[in-house]
Design an enzyme around this catalytic site. Structure first.
Site: not given
Length: 726
Positions: A100, A111, A113, A165, A226, A235
């Site tokens: 995202s 968060d 990625d 992450d 979303k 979702y």
């Protein structure tokens, strides 16, 4: 990611062709479309889907620090491995983002990625050792943990308050240039499969951005879709719905079909296209290419298992994969129904008969179905609970699949949001989580009663969870999973008040207030964004106190209190829920005295008498008039233990305990009114049955029973039987 200042952009018509088919319409937006798009932005803003410029700059700063850290680390590793200094000077190394954040649709507090790309002399073992240690030394880094054995190995951390992450990929290159384009298929040659998987996220995200006509219109549309999907409980990739990448690809396909449309039109066209899509025809953003690298790709002509995928949405980067392999018959039916509702609402919005807020109203999940299965997972420590909840959640789709295969069930809808569960003992530290699954039974034809047994469906699910926990060596003795059947009205006794209150609120601003109360954070942005709320809130504590089995277990109940008004009228639903709980089993066939003491007394709830002689209809004196469910309702789940095949023999020894219900008129000769399809939930803990269990297991053939761990799992048999009639 560019700041969100002017989300409304009019795409200039270009001759470039996007997608595998020609566009449906090349129409330019009208003034009314631009006005509606601006209204959409204003409606989305209170939901926290846009990040402030200051927060955005903070993320860029953090990623810059992380990128510098990676380059310093790679230089250090290169020196240790005696790489020539001429190479070290240009060795490079880089942090790429995906998901995202890379798409530019991340929300407040989401968060990031990230992917660490290193040259060929830097090993994966270096990433999980020396780089992990380097991160540990940074004062901004908190909550550092490595998951090296995962399908896609990852290091998780919080850097200056931002959750990140980090995956790792080692390329077959001597140096990593600054302008490296990960979309180059040649980079995949001679790579380890784990590196290919790690690269896949970035490659897919980059391809999506290159395959849409107008990135800003795509982003605003995706933000709206979303939010809509999260509000409508559809979702979650892990639970069989769609995750972030899948929603992005559906929106991207819509943009390809209407390349000049703005967001207000694209949202409407999204629902139009996918409410009428003929599944299982796949959604493709580009024609699949074969790079002759012998990697498995989605191709139903070659791979028979691919032919059974129900809602294929194919990633655009090689090796092409179906991002929706978890979708089941039920989840697809639920999503298609939501697409149709979305189309009807956006039709009204475009005609100025409704506002955008109507699209984002959260439906009342807890009033939607008559029947629910409630799953409860608990563990004694927070660390165990996080691991346990993760495993249980990843397997819930197996339970949904089991329920779908039951010939009497039409649909099973799991709510992606979980809730804090009740505590077994007030003074004992315990963490628990609840999931709720709505169940629709087939409509019956004819006057005869219908017996439905859900025991096997649930038993095989719990067996699977425990088997995996033991195999992966994460199982602890206090990890429990419980399944129970409840009716609509009984949910409020099990769930935190804030969950029920939120489900009753219709307007988006009410939903926002519920969000601010901490019940559901829509800012969490991942493929499974419905986070597990902390079980420490006031509402959770209140439920825990109300649901505690203190005063329920080990307390004898007067048999006269167990009698109830009975009427054998047709048109009733009978549910039998018998739990045989065996706590503290030291070895197979031997039960401890503690178990017997704990399960000595039958438990009761109002209007649900336990019949000691199921063959005779007892004479009725009274029904205890209690407006609320007994606290013992939750005692069952709290006390139940893991399912085991050893329990199967026991069920044969237990007679069905039936409770015909009160008349549907709601009045029964002066006694308490009972709902027409009242559910009888029996929590039956019997010392006599423990003795029976001892006799059965001491003589049973255990040749087909899997070997138990050193500390054997206490055995439970969950029996859920329903009798449905018209």
């Amino acid at each position: 990611v560019p700041p969100i200042t002017s989300q409304v952009q009019t795409a200039q018509q270009t001759p470039k062709h996007y997608g595998i088919t020609s566009p449906i319409s090349l129409a330019q937006p009208k003034e009314a479309d631009l006005v509606l798009t601006q209204k959409l932005i204003e409606t989305l803003r209170p939901f926290g889907v846009f990040e402030e410029e200051l927060e955005l700059q903070r993320r860029i700063l953090v990623l810059g620090k992380l990128n510098t850290l990676v380059q310093v680390w790679i230089r250090e590793v290169s020196e240790v491995k005696n790489i020539p200094s001429s190479v070290i000077d240009n060795v490079g190394g880089k942090i790429f983002t995906f998901g995202s954040y890379r798409l530019g649709v991340h929300t407040k507090g989401a968060d990031i990625d990230a992917l660490c790309v290193a040259p060929r002399h830097v090993e994966r073992s270096d990433f999980f050792s020396s780089f992990y240690e380097k991160l540990k030394e940074q004062e901004e880094v908190k909550d550092l943990r490595a998951v090296e054995e995962a399908f896609v190995p990852v290091i998780k951390l919080s850097f200056d308050g931002i959750e990140i992450d980090i995956l790792f990929a080692r390329l077959a290159l001597q140096t990593i240039p600054e302008n490296l384009d990960l979309r180059d298929d040649g980079l995949l040659k001679n790579l380890d499969i784990r590196c290919i998987r790690s690269l896949n996220g970035c490659r897919v995200t980059d391809e999506i951005l290159h395959l849409v006509p107008n990135i800003e219109n795509f982003r605003l549309t995706l933000r709206a879709i979303k939010l809509w999907a999260k509000r409508h409980n559809i979702y979650s990739n892990i639970l069989g719905f769609l995750g972030g990448v899948s929603w992005a690809m559906l929106v991207a396909r819509t943009c390809q079909l209407y390349p000049n449309a703005v967001a207000s039109t694209l949202v409407h066209k999204f629902f139009l296209v996918f409410s009428k899509w003929e599944w299982p025809n796949p959604v493709l953003l580009k024609q699949p290419e074969d790079c002759n690298l012998n990697l498995p790709v989605w191709d139903p002509r070659v791979t028979p298992s691919d032919r059974y995928h129900l809602m294929p949405i194919i990633t655009p980067a090689y090796p092409q994969q179906n991002s929706t392999y978890n979708v089941s018959t039920s989840t697809r039916a639920i999503m298609v129904e939501e697409f149709k509702r979305g189309l009807a609402i956006t039709d009204e919005i475009l005609l100025n008969k409704a506002e955008w807020s109507k699209l984002f109203e959260a439906p009342n999940f807890f009033q939607k179905y008559k029947h629910y299965i409630v799953l409860l997972a608990s563990a004694q420590t927070e660390k165990q609970h996080l691991e346990w909840v993760g495993l249980v959640e990843s397997k819930i789709r197996i339970l949904v699949g089991n329920l779908e295969k039951n010939e009497f069930i039409t649909l099973a809808h799991v709510n992606p949001q979980s809730f804090p569960g009740p505590k077994e003992e007030i003074d004992k530290e315990e963490f628990s989580t609840i999931w709720v699954i709505g169940v629709v039974f087939k409509k019956m034809e004819g006057p005869e009663n219908l017996n439905v047994d859900l025991t096997f469906d649930i038993q095989s699910f719990t067996d699977t969870v425990y088997r995996q926990a033991i195999t992966s060596k994460m199982f602890e003795a206090d990890m429990k999973i419980t399944a129970m059947h409840v009716k609509r009205k009984q949910l409020q006794q099990l769930l935190p008040k804030v969950a029920i209150q939120r489900s009753k609120r219709k307007h988006s601003s009410d939903g926002l207030r519920a969000m601010n109360d901490g019940s559901l954070d829509l800012s969490v942005d991942s493929d499974n964004s419905m986070s597990v709320p902390s079980p420490t809130g006031p509402s959770a504590a209140k439920i825990a106190r109300a649901s505690s089995p203190q005063g329920c277990t080990g307390t004898a109940t007067n048999t006269s209190d167990l009698q109830g008004k009975m009427d054998n009228s047709r048109g009733s639903t009978h549910i039998y829920f018998v739990i045989l709980s065996f706590d503290g089993i030291d070895n197979v066939g031997t039960s401890s005295s503690n178990a017997a003491q704990k399960g000595a007394a039958p438990l009761k709830r109002p209007g649900s008498p336990v019949l000691h002689d199921s063959e005779k209809k007892p004479k009725v004196d009274s029904v205890q008039q209690t407006p609320h469910l007994s606290p013992c309702l939750s005692a069952g789940p709290a006390n139940k233990r893991p399912a085991s095949p050893l329990g199967n023999e026991t069920s044969k020894k237990v007679e069905e305990l039936s409770t015909p219900e009160a008349k549907s008129s709601g009045e029964t000769d002066g006694h308490v009114a009972v709902e027409p399809e009242v559910i009888t939930i029996l929590f039956f803990f019997s010392y006599f049955l423990l003795q029976k269990w001892h006799n059965i297991t001491s003589n049973a053939d255990l040749s087909d029973v899997p070997i138990l761990p050193t500390n054997p799992i206490p055995v439970v048999k969950n029996s859920i039987k329903l009798r449905l009639s018209r």
